[in-house]
Design a protein around this motif. Structure first.
Motif, PDB file in Angstrom:
ATOM      1  N   HIS A 104      -5.862 -14.278   4.719  1.00  0.00           N
ATOM      2  CA  HIS A 104      -6.663 -13.892   3.559  1.00  0.00           C
ATOM      3  C   HIS A 104      -5.800 -13.737   2.310  1.00  0.00           C
ATOM      4  O   HIS A 104      -6.187 -14.173   1.214  1.00  0.00           O
ATOM      5  CB  HIS A 104      -7.424 -12.592   3.833  1.00  0.00           C
ATOM      6  N   ILE A 105      -4.627 -13.098   2.448  1.00  0.00           N
ATOM      7  CA  ILE A 105      -3.775 -12.859   1.280  1.00  0.00           C
ATOM      8  C   ILE A 105      -3.268 -14.168   0.699  1.00  0.00           C
ATOM      9  O   ILE A 105      -3.251 -14.360  -0.524  1.00  0.00           O
ATOM     10  CB  ILE A 105      -2.593 -11.937   1.665  1.00  0.00           C
ATOM     11  N   LEU A 106      -2.878 -15.090   1.570  1.00  0.00           N
ATOM     12  CA  LEU A 106      -2.298 -16.345   1.108  1.00  0.00           C
ATOM     13  C   LEU A 106      -3.339 -17.409   0.793  1.00  0.00           C
ATOM     14  O   LEU A 106      -2.982 -18.482   0.298  1.00  0.00           O
ATOM     15  CB  LEU A 106      -1.316 -16.895   2.164  1.00  0.00           C
ATOM     16  N   THR A 129      -9.951 -17.133  -1.220  1.00  0.00           N
ATOM     17  CA  THR A 129     -10.385 -15.744  -1.012  1.00  0.00           C
ATOM     18  C   THR A 129      -9.800 -14.858  -2.100  1.00  0.00           C
ATOM     19  O   THR A 129      -8.580 -14.789  -2.279  1.00  0.00           O
ATOM     20  CB  THR A 129      -9.930 -15.237   0.369  1.00  0.00           C
ATOM     21  N   LYS A 130     -10.652 -14.211  -2.835  1.00  0.00           N
ATOM     22  CA  LYS A 130     -10.224 -13.322  -3.915  1.00  0.00           C
ATOM     23  C   LYS A 130      -9.935 -11.927  -3.409  1.00  0.00           C
ATOM     24  O   LYS A 130      -9.020 -11.268  -3.869  1.00  0.00           O
ATOM     25  CB  LYS A 130     -11.278 -13.276  -5.023  1.00  0.00           C
ATOM     26  N   SER A 131     -10.779 -11.450  -2.477  1.00  0.00           N
ATOM     27  CA  SER A 131     -10.588 -10.104  -1.933  1.00  0.00           C
ATOM     28  C   SER A 131     -11.259 -10.021  -0.572  1.00  0.00           C
ATOM     29  O   SER A 131     -12.133 -10.826  -0.250  1.00  0.00           O
ATOM     30  CB  SER A 131     -11.168  -9.041  -2.879  1.00  0.00           C
ATOM     31  N   PHE A 132     -10.823  -9.060   0.224  1.00  0.00           N
ATOM     32  CA  PHE A 132     -11.420  -8.838   1.543  1.00  0.00           C
ATOM     33  C   PHE A 132     -11.201  -7.367   1.883  1.00  0.00           C
ATOM     34  O   PHE A 132     -10.403  -6.671   1.271  1.00  0.00           O
ATOM     35  CB  PHE A 132     -10.817  -9.768   2.595  1.00  0.00           C
ATOM     36  N   ILE A 181      -8.537  -5.359  -0.199  1.00  0.00           N
ATOM     37  CA  ILE A 181      -7.270  -6.011  -0.546  1.00  0.00           C
ATOM     38  C   ILE A 181      -7.560  -7.228  -1.401  1.00  0.00           C
ATOM     39  O   ILE A 181      -8.418  -8.061  -1.053  1.00  0.00           O
ATOM     40  CB  ILE A 181      -6.496  -6.419   0.715  1.00  0.00           C
ATOM     41  N   SER A 182      -6.839  -7.350  -2.530  1.00  0.00           N
ATOM     42  CA  SER A 182      -6.969  -8.508  -3.408  1.00  0.00           C
ATOM     43  C   SER A 182      -5.589  -9.090  -3.656  1.00  0.00           C
ATOM     44  O   SER A 182      -4.595  -8.362  -3.704  1.00  0.00           O
ATOM     45  CB  SER A 182      -7.618  -8.122  -4.738  1.00  0.00           C
ATOM     46  N   SER A 183      -5.507 -10.395  -3.821  1.00  0.00           N
ATOM     47  CA  SER A 183      -4.223 -11.053  -4.106  1.00  0.00           C
ATOM     48  C   SER A 183      -4.429 -12.120  -5.163  1.00  0.00           C
ATOM     49  O   SER A 183      -5.502 -12.728  -5.249  1.00  0.00           O
ATOM     50  CB  SER A 183      -3.636 -11.680  -2.840  1.00  0.00           C
ATOM     51  N   CYS A 184      -3.397 -12.334  -5.968  1.00  0.00           N
ATOM     52  CA  CYS A 184      -3.440 -13.391  -6.978  1.00  0.00           C
ATOM     53  C   CYS A 184      -2.031 -13.836  -7.296  1.00  0.00           C
ATOM     54  O   CYS A 184      -1.075 -13.065  -7.162  1.00  0.00           O
ATOM     55  CB  CYS A 184      -4.156 -12.914  -8.229  1.00  0.00           C
ATOM     56  N   ASN A 185      -1.895 -15.097  -7.719  1.00  0.00           N
ATOM     57  CA  ASN A 185      -0.602 -15.654  -8.109  1.00  0.00           C
ATOM     58  C   ASN A 185      -0.394 -15.463  -9.606  1.00  0.00           C
ATOM     59  O   ASN A 185      -1.286 -15.734 -10.401  1.00  0.00           O
ATOM     60  CB  ASN A 185      -0.522 -17.135  -7.757  1.00  0.00           C
ATOM     61  N   LEU A 186       0.794 -14.969  -9.973  1.00  0.00           N
ATOM     62  CA  LEU A 186       1.120 -14.756 -11.372  1.00  0.00           C
ATOM     63  C   LEU A 186       1.732 -16.021 -11.970  1.00  0.00           C
ATOM     64  O   LEU A 186       2.090 -16.972 -11.262  1.00  0.00           O
ATOM     65  CB  LEU A 186       2.084 -13.578 -11.515  1.00  0.00           C
TER      66      LEU A 186
END
Length: 563
Positions: A522-524, A528-531, A543-548
């Motif tokens: 999910h993180i990678l 998926t924006k959040s779960f 949990i949310s993840s994004c690339n800077l």
């Protein structure tokens, strides 16, 4: 009582008889007196003979040599000593430490030598006693580890009678040990000389030694090659020199100057060997020969500098090319030689320090450069300018590796200065104006500080991973949420380590590895924006993840509760 009257009557009765008796008496008296005188003379002679014998005996006793004598009976007279007598001297008993002293027999003396030596001595003594053959030889005592020199000789009288055969024993332990030490030292010295000669002969250039008359007295194998492979004796006898192209000696005049000035001298010469011209450097080094202050010798050498000349030419060409490149660069470059004089600068250097062409024509030094830019107020303010200049000059001999520092000028500009050793001596300087760069860096750092402050003030837990997958940043909200060790977070863990540190917040019976794989997926995931995950069945974590933009990844955790 004597009847003198009766005697008188007898005298007158027969006077001839009395005359005869008187004559006999007088004769006997004279004989007695004569014999008494002879006896006294014989006693006196015997006394002096005994004294001489005692002197000779004491002289023998005082000798540092011991002896053993075989004394024979006198064949000219009826000698009561019919057997051969053996006599051991006191000195011999002391030398060999004989327990029986002067009563020691020759057979017991032989027992003090090694078996083979004893047989050899016995053979020597047999030849001496049977044929009168003298001998000299050295032996070792097995009991005392002494070296003895044995010398056998026969003693005859003037009448041909054999008096005795004597074996002299001399303790030569000290002399033998000294000789052995000298022989060992000789072997060591010989081996050292051989090694030194081998070393000299295997040096790849000619070496030689001159005396105070400038004659060659020693040389190595390479010197012989340069002289046409003549013998070393021919070199020293005929004083053959290595010649230059002009036919002169390559170093004799140089040696004369070295002796006169008592300083090492060198000069470049050209030698022809096997039809090839070779550039060489000749050396002559003076020293006091034979430990005598009045004699000055020289040690000389010829070193091939063909490759060195080629390297110098190549280095000069490379330096010229490099300086031409530096001339076109925007960075200010300057080279100050080992005499502190300016040997090169580019236009950027002149523009940076506002120096005109007239200033460069005066062949300025480094201190003159410092004085000039100080007058222009382009030098950092220092409390002691004289000390500052001295420290700057010391750097010409101290800098080995490149050194970089910054100069903050009074006009607000900041220069980056690099100093490095120049191949031919001195230092090369590079100056670059980094005022704008520092301002940009300062602004960027301020922006980062503000961003970190903003992230620290968020209620959500935040993690930022760099492009290498290691943790770059975490806020206090994350620490409160997951309660990790600060040392663990500061060690820059990766994502897998972070998830393993969260294991205690989930059900122990749950398949952790499967759950961890789902979280990572999910993180990678790019879609998926959040779960949401459940933690200990009482709360949920979104949990949310994004690339800077710089390639790093940010993960946020938001705490919730189960309905």
């Amino acid at each position: 009582m004597i009847d003198w009257l009766f005697i008188t009557d007898m005298y007158y009765a027969a006077p001839e008889l009395w005359y005869a008796l008187g004559s006999v008496f007088l004769f006997m008296f004279a004989v007695v007196v004569w014999q008494s005188i002879n006896i006294l003379k014989l006693k006196q002679k015997n006394y002096f003979l005994n004294r001489d014998r005692e002197r000779y005996a004491e002289t023998l006793y005082a000798s540092k040599d011991g002896y053993f004598a075989f004394i024979y009976p006198d064949l000219r007279i009826n000698d009561p000593r019919q057997a051969v007598m053996e006599h051991c001297s006191r000195r011999l008993a002391i030398i060999m430490n004989l327990p029986d002293g002067t009563k020691t027999t020759f057979d017991n003396i032989l027992k003090n030598f090694y078996k083979d030596d004893a047989k050899k001595i016995q053979k020597y003594v047999s030849l001496l006693r049977e044929e009168g053959v003298s001998f000299d030889d050295d032996f070792v005592l097995k009991t005392a580890n002494k070296y003895l020199h044995l010398s056998g000789t026969r003693i005859n009288g003037t009448d041909g009678n054999i008096y005795c055969d004597m074996i002299w024993f001399r303790d030569v332990s000290f002399e033998t040990a000294k000789i052995l030490n000298l022989e060992t030292a000789k072997k060591d010295t010989s081996a050292t000389l051989t090694l030194l000669q081998d070393m000299l002969d295997n040096v790849p250039f000619p070496l030689w030694l001159r005396n105070d008359q400038l004659d060659i007295i020693q040389c190595n194998k390479k010197y012989l090659e340069f002289c046409g492979n003549v013998s070393k004796s021919a070199i020293t006898e005929k004083n053959i020199e290595i010649s230059t192209l002009q036919g002169d000696s390559a170093s004799k005049d140089l040696a004369r100057i070295a002796i006169n000035t008592n300083k090492i001298k060198k000069a470049n010469v050209s030698i022809v060997k096997n039809g090839e011209r070779i550039a060489m450097e000749a050396f002559e080094n003076p020293f006091h020969g034979e430990n005598c202050l009045d004699k000055i010798y020289t040690a000389g050498a010829l070193v091939n500098i063909n490759e060195l000349d080629e390297l110098k030419r190549n280095l000069k060409a490379h330096q010229t090319a490099q300086l031409e490149i530096l001339e076109t660069l925007g960075t200010a470059f300057a080279v100050f030689g080992q005499d502190f004089k300016l040997v090169f600068h580019n236009h950027a250097f002149a523009n940076l320090w506002k120096l005109d062409d007239n200033w460069f024509e005066n062949n300025p030094s480094y201190t003159s450069f410092l004085d000039t830019i100080r007058d222009k107020r382009l030098l950092p303010e220092v409390p002691d300018y004289i000390m500052f200049k001295n420290e700057e000059q010391k750097k010409f001999t101290q800098i080995i590796e490149p050194q970089k520092d910054m100069l903050h000028l009074p006009n607000g500009r900041t220069l980056s200065r690099m100093r490095a050793a120049y191949p031919t001596g001195g230092l090369i300087f590079a100056f670059e104006d980094i005022t704008d760069r520092l301002a940009t860096t300062s602004a960027y750092n301020s922006l980062l500080v503000r961003q970190k402050e903003m992230l620290e003030n968020l209620f959500d837990a935040v993690l930022i991973f760099g492009t290498n997958g290691r943790l770059l940043f975490y806020n206090q909200a994350y620490v409160k949420l997951w309660n990790p060790q600060k040392l663990f977070l500061d060690s820059e863990p990766n994502l897998d380590d972070i998830l393993n540190s969260q294991r205690d917040f989930f059900d122990k019976d749950e398949d952790w590895e499967t759950l961890k794989e789902k979280i990572v997926a999910h993180i990678l995931s790019m879609t998926t924006k959040s779960f949401v995950i459940s933690r200990n069945e009482s709360e949920t974590i979104m949990i949310s993840s994004c690339n800077l933009s710089d390639g790093s990844m940010m993960i946020t955790y938001k705490k919730g509760t189960n309905n």
